[in-house]
Structure formats: C-alpha cells, structure tokens
Design a protein around this motif. Structure first.
Motif, short mmCIF file in Angstrom:
data_model
loop_
_atom_site.label_atom_id
_atom_site.label_comp_id
_atom_site.label_asym_id
_atom_site.label_seq_id
_atom_site.Cartn_x
_atom_site.Cartn_y
_atom_site.Cartn_z
N PHE A 17 0.80 -1.21 0.00
CA PHE A 17 0.00 0.00 0.00
C PHE A 17 0.84 1.27 0.00
O PHE A 17 0.30 2.35 -0.07
N ILE A 18 2.15 1.19 0.08
CA ILE A 18 2.99 2.38 0.00
C ILE A 18 3.08 2.84 -1.45
O ILE A 18 2.90 4.01 -1.76
N LEU A 19 3.35 1.91 -2.34
CA LEU A 19 3.47 2.26 -3.74
C LEU A 19 2.14 2.70 -4.33
O LEU A 19 2.11 3.52 -5.25
N LEU A 20 1.04 2.18 -3.80
CA LEU A 20 -0.27 2.58 -4.30
C LEU A 20 -0.55 4.04 -3.96
O LEU A 20 -1.14 4.76 -4.76
N ALA A 54 3.63 15.23 -3.27
CA ALA A 54 3.90 14.70 -1.93
C ALA A 54 2.65 14.76 -1.05
O ALA A 54 2.35 13.79 -0.33
N VAL A 55 1.93 15.85 -1.10
CA VAL A 55 0.73 15.99 -0.26
C VAL A 55 -0.35 15.01 -0.69
O VAL A 55 -0.97 14.32 0.15
N VAL A 56 -0.59 14.89 -2.00
CA VAL A 56 -1.62 13.96 -2.49
C VAL A 56 -1.22 12.52 -2.17
O VAL A 56 -2.07 11.71 -1.78
N SER A 57 0.05 12.19 -2.31
CA SER A 57 0.51 10.83 -2.00
C SER A 57 0.33 10.52 -0.52
O SER A 57 -0.13 9.43 -0.17
N LEU A 58 0.66 11.46 0.34
CA LEU A 58 0.51 11.24 1.77
C LEU A 58 -0.95 11.09 2.17
O LEU A 58 -1.31 10.18 2.93
N VAL A 59 -1.80 11.95 1.64
CA VAL A 59 -3.23 11.88 1.97
C VAL A 59 -3.82 10.57 1.46
O VAL A 59 -4.60 9.92 2.16
N ARG A 65 -4.75 3.49 4.54
CA ARG A 65 -4.57 2.86 5.86
C ARG A 65 -5.86 2.86 6.65
O ARG A 65 -6.13 1.93 7.40
N VAL A 66 -6.65 3.90 6.51
CA VAL A 66 -7.93 3.95 7.22
C VAL A 66 -8.90 2.94 6.62
O VAL A 66 -9.59 2.21 7.34
N GLY A 69 -7.05 -0.69 6.86
CA GLY A 69 -6.60 -1.01 8.21
C GLY A 69 -5.14 -1.40 8.28
O GLY A 69 -4.45 -1.56 7.28
N VAL A 70 -4.69 -1.53 9.49
CA VAL A 70 -3.31 -1.92 9.76
C VAL A 70 -3.34 -3.35 10.27
O VAL A 70 -4.18 -3.72 11.08
N ASN A 71 -2.42 -4.15 9.81
CA ASN A 71 -2.34 -5.54 10.26
C ASN A 71 -1.82 -5.55 11.70
O ASN A 71 -0.66 -5.30 11.95
#
Length: 86
Positions: A17-20, A54-59, A65-66, A69-71
């Motif tokens: 999900f980082i590259l996405l 950078a802002v769009v990627s972070l958001v 993640r929301v 979810g987080v494993n």
C-alpha cells in the motif's frame, strides 16, 4: 502518468500500500498537469508540482490505511518452557 502506472503495477507485485499511495499521487498530479491549465491555484513549476505530489501521495496513503486497516496480528512466539509439539 506513466510513472503512476508503473507504480501501480509494482504495487500488485509487492502489496504494501505504499506504492499505491505514490501511484495515486502520480495520477492526480498528472491529471492536474494535463487538465489543470485553467486552475488558478495550481502553478506548473517544479517545486509546486513536487509539493502537490507529496501531499496527495501522503493523503491517499493515509486514506488507504484507514480503509484497509493496519495488520495488528502479532507473530506467535513461544517461550523455552513450551514444547512446540504440545
């Protein structure tokens, strides 16, 4: 936009999900560069483009993640006193 496509394909190969998030940021930034000539707040200079990316990627990464979810599962660990065959 080609970079976003490459990052999206790499996400399929390594699902983190980082590259996405970067792929979504690249697609949105490419869309603004292509269609955003009439947008008054978006200037196509390199520093503004990188900050926008950078802002769009972070958001988008935080939204992923929301949504997904987080494993939170922990790896099972055994102490020395417990036999693994029991």
């Amino acid at each position: 936009m080609a970079g976003g496509l490459i990052l999206g394909i790499m996400e399929v190969l390594a699902p983190t999900f980082i590259l996405l998030g970067f792929a979504i940021g690249a697609f949105v930034t490419g869309g603004f560069l292509y269609f955003g000539d009439g947008v008054a707040f978006f200037s196509a200079t390199l520093p503004y483009t990188l900050v926008f990316f950078a802002v769009v990627s972070l958001v988008s990464w935080l939204a992923l993640r929301v949504v997904f979810g987080v494993n939170r599962e922990k790896v099972k660990t055994y102490s020395k006193d417990v036999d693994i065959n029991d």
